[in-house]
Write a protein that holds these residues in place. Structure first.
Motif, PDB file in Angstrom:
ATOM      1  N   HIS A  47       0.731  -1.539   0.141  1.00  0.00           N
ATOM      2  CA  HIS A  47       0.697  -0.038  -0.148  1.00  0.00           C
ATOM      3  C   HIS A  47       1.113   1.066   0.125  1.00  0.00           C
ATOM      4  CE1 HIS A  47      -3.574  -2.261   0.344  1.00  0.00           C
ATOM      5  NE2 HIS A  47      -3.206  -3.344   1.355  1.00  0.00           N
ATOM      6  N   ALA A  48       2.078   1.216   0.692  1.00  0.00           N
ATOM      7  CA  ALA A  48       2.994   2.951   0.283  1.00  0.00           C
ATOM      8  C   ALA A  48       4.052   2.680  -1.056  1.00  0.00           C
ATOM      9  CB  ALA A  48       4.029   1.893   1.260  1.00  0.00           C
ATOM     10  N   PRO A  49       3.318   3.241  -1.451  1.00  0.00           N
ATOM     11  CA  PRO A  49       4.072   3.730  -2.881  1.00  0.00           C
ATOM     12  C   PRO A  49       5.871   3.246  -2.830  1.00  0.00           C
ATOM     13  CG  PRO A  49       2.303   5.462  -2.521  1.00  0.00           C
ATOM     14  CD  PRO A  49       2.830   4.334  -1.410  1.00  0.00           C
ATOM     15  N   ARG A 196      -0.236   3.980  -2.526  1.00  0.00           N
ATOM     16  CA  ARG A 196      -0.980   3.402  -3.304  1.00  0.00           C
ATOM     17  C   ARG A 196      -2.657   2.313  -3.845  1.00  0.00           C
ATOM     18  NH1 ARG A 196       1.705   0.312  -7.234  1.00  0.00           N
ATOM     19  NH2 ARG A 196       3.516   0.163  -5.986  1.00  0.00           N
ATOM     20  N   TRP A 197      -3.258   3.570  -5.040  1.00  0.00           N
ATOM     21  CA  TRP A 197      -4.577   3.145  -5.107  1.00  0.00           C
ATOM     22  C   TRP A 197      -4.425   1.827  -6.083  1.00  0.00           C
ATOM     23  CZ3 TRP A 197      -7.938   3.979  -1.411  1.00  0.00           C
ATOM     24  CH2 TRP A 197      -9.299   3.816  -2.105  1.00  0.00           C
ATOM     25  N   LEU A 335       7.870   8.075   1.852  1.00  0.00           N
ATOM     26  CA  LEU A 335       7.111   7.101   1.192  1.00  0.00           C
ATOM     27  C   LEU A 335       5.750   7.039   0.742  1.00  0.00           C
ATOM     28  CD1 LEU A 335       9.292   6.413   3.685  1.00  0.00           C
ATOM     29  CD2 LEU A 335       7.548   4.195   4.586  1.00  0.00           C
ATOM     30  N   THR A 336       5.523   8.040   0.297  1.00  0.00           N
ATOM     31  CA  THR A 336       4.231   7.847  -0.618  1.00  0.00           C
ATOM     32  C   THR A 336       4.855   8.392  -1.833  1.00  0.00           C
ATOM     33  OG1 THR A 336       5.001  10.906  -1.029  1.00  0.00           O
ATOM     34  CG2 THR A 336       3.451   9.910   0.702  1.00  0.00           C
ATOM     35  N   SER A 337       6.538   8.186  -2.274  1.00  0.00           N
ATOM     36  CA  SER A 337       6.837   8.518  -3.671  1.00  0.00           C
ATOM     37  C   SER A 337       7.168   7.570  -4.145  1.00  0.00           C
ATOM     38  CB  SER A 337       7.766   9.079  -3.395  1.00  0.00           C
ATOM     39  OG  SER A 337       9.277   9.246  -4.746  1.00  0.00           O
ATOM     40  N   ASN A 338       6.805   7.297  -5.888  1.00  0.00           N
ATOM     41  CA  ASN A 338       6.873   5.858  -6.834  1.00  0.00           C
ATOM     42  C   ASN A 338       8.159   6.236  -7.077  1.00  0.00           C
ATOM     43  OD1 ASN A 338       6.362   8.328  -8.374  1.00  0.00           O
ATOM     44  ND2 ASN A 338       4.980   6.812  -9.914  1.00  0.00           N
ATOM     45  N   ILE A 339       8.945   7.186  -6.589  1.00  0.00           N
ATOM     46  CA  ILE A 339      10.162   7.047  -6.749  1.00  0.00           C
ATOM     47  C   ILE A 339      10.329   7.631  -8.051  1.00  0.00           C
ATOM     48  CG2 ILE A 339      12.953   4.957  -7.645  1.00  0.00           C
ATOM     49  CD1 ILE A 339      11.687   3.488  -5.583  1.00  0.00           C
ATOM     50  N   SER A 340       9.895   7.211  -9.376  1.00  0.00           N
ATOM     51  CA  SER A 340       9.571   7.516 -10.623  1.00  0.00           C
ATOM     52  C   SER A 340       8.462   8.733 -10.962  1.00  0.00           C
ATOM     53  CB  SER A 340       9.437   6.402 -12.343  1.00  0.00           C
ATOM     54  OG  SER A 340       9.093   7.120 -13.273  1.00  0.00           O
ATOM     55  N   GLU A 341       9.601  10.055 -10.122  1.00  0.00           N
ATOM     56  CA  GLU A 341       8.097  10.838 -10.693  1.00  0.00           C
ATOM     57  C   GLU A 341       7.837  11.732 -11.559  1.00  0.00           C
ATOM     58  OE1 GLU A 341       9.121  11.864  -5.960  1.00  0.00           O
ATOM     59  OE2 GLU A 341       9.682  12.624  -7.099  1.00  0.00           O
TER      60      GLU A 341
END
Length: 531
Positions: A47-49, A196-197, A335-341
């Protein structure tokens, strides 16, 4: 449990979740089953991006972590193909990037004979599926199940990348799903309140549906036919093998690898291949498992010591602990980052009428899918060709669907694909030479702008791999050789459809989660019109 349903959907990824939920909502009198091999509930790392850093690099209960067969044009290397396993499918482990592709992609499908799949036909499905936090307009929807949001706390480095690209002469674009795709900017993502949705949360947690049974931890093995009509699936679960029956239809939504695998294991596919494995041929369909397309990606990586970047270092470990506490309390921060922002869509040649390259900017030196560690912070720019000419196959490794299929994308088998990537790498070097990023002290990992074209070609062959967008292996078309017709019905059989990225005749110009959900939405419309 009653094992007889009206409709059985196999595979709970974005398309499967969409078609099952829409059918169940629209027709309370229909009993719908949604089958999934993997688990139905998921831990916090899903659930954490930021959890993508842990879930993509290695096999797990939620990652099939397939490998390709050795790729002749990649020096005989086996490619890595992470795919989601569980209710939510690959939306459990992907980068959550919200991109639909280009109008021309879908109009091209329609021109090729896929009536009803042009841009104006599919746009209502995209809008219906979307809840864009920026609001609705002619191109965007609100109130749909898929929550689309801007990054909560993007790294300042993502902004530096965008500024550098603008300095290098590329336009800024704040909406890659707007009137124009070309340009650079921050991606919108499938997130809600910092989480993450995924497709399961979007489609299956939205209301109570007594007519929808989600059957997780259950492996689909093969279709059951009565004559040429699909009547259900033989599945394996905790209680052994059993039949899940379908009164009306079976819908395969197991993805570009799983859907052709199930068809072939059930006797539907290239006859000679099936007979070689001892499988009785019900329907000789030569194109099942053919037409495999994927976006081949090359990563330009740099090591740099900024605290705004990610890496395996003692300092980052301390920073991560603080970020974890903040995420638990506020659902904000790292931790809200998907790394590929951030990223963009560029033309590899000025004479092109639309972008043929996609960039993903990562706030980490993501080398070999994050499997190769450099014990340093850094960043990377990934570039892929959007419309590859190379075509590959999916074949069975054996008659048992428990066994991973043989995946052969045949990367770079079309020579122009290599030249497109080469031009893309040159554009990335141009961006990294711009003032906003070049002033940051950074160590190149593999390449710089000083390399010759031939050296870069060899580096591409040595290091390029998927950016996770396999499609096309159950091709939709109007011709007799296509696997499914424009109603998504499998040709030559009854009561059987395919609804996932495998039906794409040609790959879309971007990430595939949103188009896969659209295909599920469209499949539900087609089925409801005929039920």
């Amino acid at each position: 449990m009653n094992d007889i349903f009206d409709v059985v959907v196999v595979g709970a990824g974005p398309a499967g979740c969409a078609v099952a939920a829409r059918l169940a909502d629209a027709r309370p009198d229909l009993a719908v089953a949604l089958l999934e091999t993997g688990p139905g509930s998921h831990p916090h790392v899903v659930h954490a991006p930021f959890g993508i850093a842990a879930t993509v690099p290695r096999p797990s209960e939620r990652n099939y972590a397939y490998r390709t067969v050795p790729q002749a044009e990649l020096g005989g290397r086996q490619g890595y193909q992470p795919r989601g396993r569980g209710v939510g499918g690959s939306s459990l482990i992907n980068a959550m990037v919200y991109v639909r592709g280009q109008r021309e992609d879908y109009d091209g499908w329609a021109t090729a004979g896929c009536t009803g799949w042009g841009w104006d036909d599919v746009l209502p499905c995209f809008r219906r599926s979307e809840n864009n936090e920026r609001g609705g307009d002619a191109l965007h929807g609100v109130g749909g199940p898929l929550n689309v949001a801007d990054p909560v706390d993007p790294s300042p480095f993502s902004g530096l990348f965008v500024r550098a690209a603008v300095e290098a002469g590329f336009p800024e674009n704040r909406d890659f799903n707007g009137p124009v795709q070309e340009g650079v900017g921050l991606y919108q993502v499938f997130e809600k309140n910092g989480e993450r949705w995924n497709a399961a949360r979007a489609y299956l947690e939205n209301g109570t549906r007594p007519n929808l049974a989600v059957i997780a931890d259950t492996q689909a093995l093969r279709l059951v036919f009565e004559g040429r009509r699909a009547r259900g699936m033989i599945v394996a679960g905790a209680g052994g093998e059993r039949l899940i029956g379908a009164r009306r239809e079976v819908v395969l939504s197991a993805g570009a690898f799983g859907s052709p695998q199930l068809l072939m294991a059930s006797g539907v596919g290239p006859g000679e291949h099936l007979r070689d494995l001892g499988i009785e041929v019900l329907h000789d369909a030569p194109e099942v498992g053919g037409n495999l397309q994927d976006h081949l990606d090359y990563c330009v990586a740099r090591l740099a010591s900024s605290r705004d970047l990610i890496g395996v270092t003692p300092g980052f470990a301390i920073q991560f602990f603080g970020a974890l506490q903040r995420y638990k309390k506020e659902r904000r921060g790292l931790l809200t980052s998907n790394i590929s922002e951030a990223g963009g869509f560029l033309k590899s040649r000025p004479d092109l009428d639309r972008p043929d390259l996609q960039l993903h900017f990562c706030i980490s030196p993501v080398d070999d899918h994050g499997r190769k560690r450099h014990y340093a912070r850094g960043f990377s720019v990934h570039v892929c060709g959007l419309r590859p000419e190379s075509r590959g196959t999916v074949r069975l490794a054996g008659p048992d669907a428990h066994v991973a299929p043989l995946i052969d994308p045949r990367y770079l088998s079309a020579p122009e694909d290599l030249e497109t990537l080469l031009r893309g790498v040159r554009l990335v070097h141009r961006i990294l030479a711009a003032p906003s990023i070049s002033r940051i002290p950074a160590k190149p990992l593999y390449d710089t702008s000083r390399e010759s074209d031939e050296t870069l070609r060899e580096l591409i062959r040595a290091r390029a791999d998927t950016i996770y967008h396999p499609v096309g292996t159950c091709r939709m078309g109007a011709d007799a050789r296509s696997v499914v017709d424009p109603q998504l019905r499998v040709r030559g059989l009854e009561g059987l459809r395919v609804a996932d990225a495998s039906v794409m005749p040609s790959i879309v110009s971007g990430n595939t989660q949103a188009p896969s959900a659209m295909i599920g939405e469209k499949a539900a419309d087609l089925m409801l019109a005929g039920i």
